[in-house]
Write a protein that holds these residues in place. Structure first.
Motif, mmCIF file in Angstrom:
data_model
loop_
_atom_site.group_PDB
_atom_site.id
_atom_site.type_symbol
_atom_site.label_atom_id
_atom_site.label_comp_id
_atom_site.label_asym_id
_atom_site.label_seq_id
_atom_site.Cartn_x
_atom_site.Cartn_y
_atom_site.Cartn_z
ATOM 1 N N LYS A 319 50.542 51.801 38.329
ATOM 2 C CA LYS A 319 49.908 51.709 37.014
ATOM 3 C C LYS A 319 49.228 50.352 36.842
ATOM 4 N N LEU A 320 49.916 49.300 37.279
ATOM 5 C CA LEU A 320 49.327 47.967 37.199
ATOM 6 C C LEU A 320 48.048 47.897 38.037
ATOM 7 N N ARG A 321 48.100 48.487 39.225
ATOM 8 C CA ARG A 321 46.921 48.491 40.094
ATOM 9 C C ARG A 321 45.772 49.249 39.446
ATOM 10 N N MET A 322 46.081 50.391 38.819
ATOM 11 C CA MET A 322 45.055 51.148 38.106
ATOM 12 C C MET A 322 44.423 50.309 37.004
ATOM 13 N N GLY A 323 45.272 49.605 36.245
ATOM 14 C CA GLY A 323 44.773 48.792 35.148
ATOM 15 C C GLY A 323 43.888 47.658 35.623
ATOM 16 N N LEU A 324 44.322 46.990 36.683
ATOM 17 C CA LEU A 324 43.537 45.880 37.224
ATOM 18 C C LEU A 324 42.218 46.367 37.820
ATOM 19 N N GLN A 325 42.266 47.539 38.466
ATOM 20 C CA GLN A 325 41.042 48.101 39.041
ATOM 21 C C GLN A 325 40.018 48.374 37.951
ATOM 22 N N TRP A 326 40.492 48.937 36.834
ATOM 23 C CA TRP A 326 39.560 49.211 35.741
ATOM 24 C C TRP A 326 39.097 47.903 35.092
ATOM 25 N N LEU A 327 40.019 46.964 34.899
ATOM 26 C CA LEU A 327 39.699 45.725 34.207
ATOM 27 C C LEU A 327 38.641 44.913 34.955
ATOM 28 N N PHE A 328 38.753 44.862 36.288
ATOM 29 C CA PHE A 328 37.870 43.999 37.060
ATOM 30 C C PHE A 328 36.650 44.725 37.635
ATOM 31 N N THR A 329 36.747 46.044 37.839
ATOM 32 C CA THR A 329 35.626 46.761 38.466
ATOM 33 C C THR A 329 35.141 47.959 37.653
#
Length: 554
Positions: A319-329
């Motif tokens: 979930k954290l990875r999903m959030g960071l992926q959306w936040l940065f890319t």
């Protein structure tokens, strides 16, 4: 407060936002937009996967339920509807679909001049900014973004390959007028964010001096002088207020609430209005009738591999990875939403064009927007594109705050029953076909033991639900049950139009949001054309009110 605008638009939803923009665009006319909900400031509205956060939200969703439906084992079906700037375009599944050429040609052939495919295509093109590029069927200069899904998911690829093995061609464009095919949907997103009609149309126009938006305004009724609509009464902050319209009142409250407002205002079936002591302004027996919807049959499978969105959402690290992926890319599952894969094909021998549609999702839950299952699950949701079943929307009280009776009458015709059974059987063919079969551990719902037509139909009755496309309740036409003409003017009434999904004579073959944007684009053109024609004079007492005074009062 009693003030005046040229146009008063009821509902800042998929159609109302378009109208507010286009009618105020040239600066010549003043426009007042009334919306029962708040502005679209809730962050989860704008993140595509936030669909699940708004599905049952008490502020941004009307949260309607149908009457007990005899065709659905007397269940009351949950019908979410947007109550926010952008309406349903702010809470929907983002699927960018127009429908088939034959849908619109059928409208024209039934007497609705100017609504054939060749007539509506320019308005589809005008509305869109499509990343497929400009061409005979697509535009790139419009405000509404159509974005292709770039990432490839192994489950969706398996679904596509299975359909191809059954003879369905792969496509990257379902919107040329010929839908037959399988592939990834386009979405109403822009750079990983939802592109609702509020984002696309209303936000760019909101600072215009000739446009005022009144949020949290619950419309009570339309006022008339003789057979002319002249004003709208609404409740805000516990007080009744009135806005007058010099030229027109335009109802864009949706297929459930546009007929409700008409009936509360004295326009509709005489016997129904008489029950609630509502004075009859004009009898139109078709107001609220002809209700149509797509019934969704959700078949759920357990996957052999932990590659589903269920798996992503169950793991804190993923979930954290999903959030960071959306936040940065601005990419990844949060940027795509729920459904990725689409399929249009035929299962009934008599069908000349696709008669079923799939929404393929890489997650599974007991209901749309519900909590995901504790296993690696995915969903193949199938719906009949052109149901014959017809229902109604009827007020149950003269109180505007009382939701109307909503009866879809799902599965009330033999064709509809046979089509959903055939749809379930076709889904099983997909599941049993090599590329997808290897990814399936078991059929969770309905369960492979359900094999007979009777068992499959019972599953559809017990688990079927809306796919959120109620339409047709103020239908366009010239027969005794028609409500509006081909210019969307209410029959027998001056200065009043309906512009939303309710005007569809028959339901389009697919998701309804983009067709509603087209309807509003075309309606805005017609309204502006008619505005320069001679018209009856509005009473001087009303005309004397100034739009500047209204803006100051608001």
């Amino acid at each position: 407060m009693s003030l005046t605008y040229d146009f008063v638009v009821v509902g800042a939803g998929s159609a109302g936002c378009v109208l507010a923009n286009r009618l105020s665009e040239n600066g010549r006319y003043s426009v007042c937009l009334l919306e029962a909900g708040p502005p679209d400031r809730y962050p989860w509205i704008h993140i595509p996967i936030g669909y699940a956060k708004t599905m049952f939200h008490p502020v941004y969703n009307w949260g309607f339920y149908t009457d007990p439906d005899p065709g659905m084992n007397n269940r009351r079906i949950y019908w979410p509807r947007g109550r926010v700037w952008g309406g349903c375009s702010s809470i929907n599944g983002l699927i960018y679909i127009r429908g088939q050429q034959a849908d619109y040609d059928a409208w024209a052939e039934s007497g609705n001049q100017g609504w054939g495919w060749k007539d509506v295509l320019p308005y589809f093109r005008r509305a869109e900014n499509n990343d497929l590029g400009s061409g005979p069927t697509h535009g790139t200069e419009g405000p509404l973004c159509a974005s292709s899904i770039k990432a490839r998911h192994p489950l969706t690829e398996g679904f596509i390959d299975a359909a191809k093995a059954l003879g369905v061609p792969r496509t990257n464009d379902f919107n040329t007028g010929n839908q037959e095919g399988v592939g990834y949907y386009q979405l109403t997103t822009r750079k990983g964010l939802r592109c609702s009609t509020a984002v696309a149309y209303l936000h760019p126009a909101r600072k215009r001096s000739n446009l005022s938006i009144i949020s949290l305004a619950k419309v009570q009724k339309i006022l008339f002088e003789a057979k002319r609509a002249t004003a709208v009464v609404f409740e805000k902050d516990g007080h009744l207020q009135t806005i007058h319209a010099r030229r027109e009142v335009i109802l864009s409250a949706g297929a459930l609430q546009s007929p409700q407002v008409l009936q509360l205002s004295g326009v509709g079936p005489a016997e129904l209005l008489k029950q609630f002591s509502i004075p009859l302004v004009h009898e139109l027996p078709g107001v609220g009738e002809n209700l149509q919807d797509h019934l969704q049959i959700r078949m759920i499978y357990e996957c052999t591999r932990p590659i589903t969105t269920n798996d992503e959402l169950r793991s804190p690290w993923r979930k954290l990875r999903m959030g960071l992926q959306w936040l940065f890319t601005r990419s990844g599952p949060l940027a795509i939403g729920i459904n990725q894969g689409g399929l249009f094909t035929r299962v009934m021998a008599q069908s000349k064009t696709p008669d079923i549609q799939y929404h393929f999702g890489t997650l599974s839950a007991d209901s749309a927007g519900g909590k995901v299952h504790p296993f690696s699950g995915f969903t193949m949701s199938v719906c009949q594109l052109r149901p014959e079943s017809r229902g109604y929307v009827r007020i149950v009280s003269s109180d505007p705050n009382q939701p109307p009776s909503m009866q879809p009458n799902y599965l009330s015709t033999e064709l509809d029953r046979q089509t959903v059974i055939a749809g379930v059987r076709y889904t099983r063919k997909l599941a049993e076909t090599g590329p997808l079969k290897e990814l399936i551990k078991r059929e969770h719902l309905p369960g492979i033991e359900q094999q007979s037509d009777e068992q499959i139909l019972e599953f559809c009755r017990q688990y079927g639900a809306t796919i959120f496309h109620p339409s047709g309740t103020c239908k366009m036409g010239h027969d005794p049950m028609a409500v509006v003409d081909s210019r969307l003017r209410v029959h027998g009434i001056q200065g009043l139009r309906v512009v939303d999904c309710s005007i569809m004579p028959t339901l389009v073959s697919g998701n309804t949001n983009v067709p509603v944007v087209m309807i509003a684009e075309k309606a805005a053109t017609m309204i502006l054309e008619d505005a320069v024609k001679p018209r009856s004079v509005v009473p001087n007492a009303i005309a004397a009110q100034s739009s500047e005074a209204l803006s100051h009062a608001l």
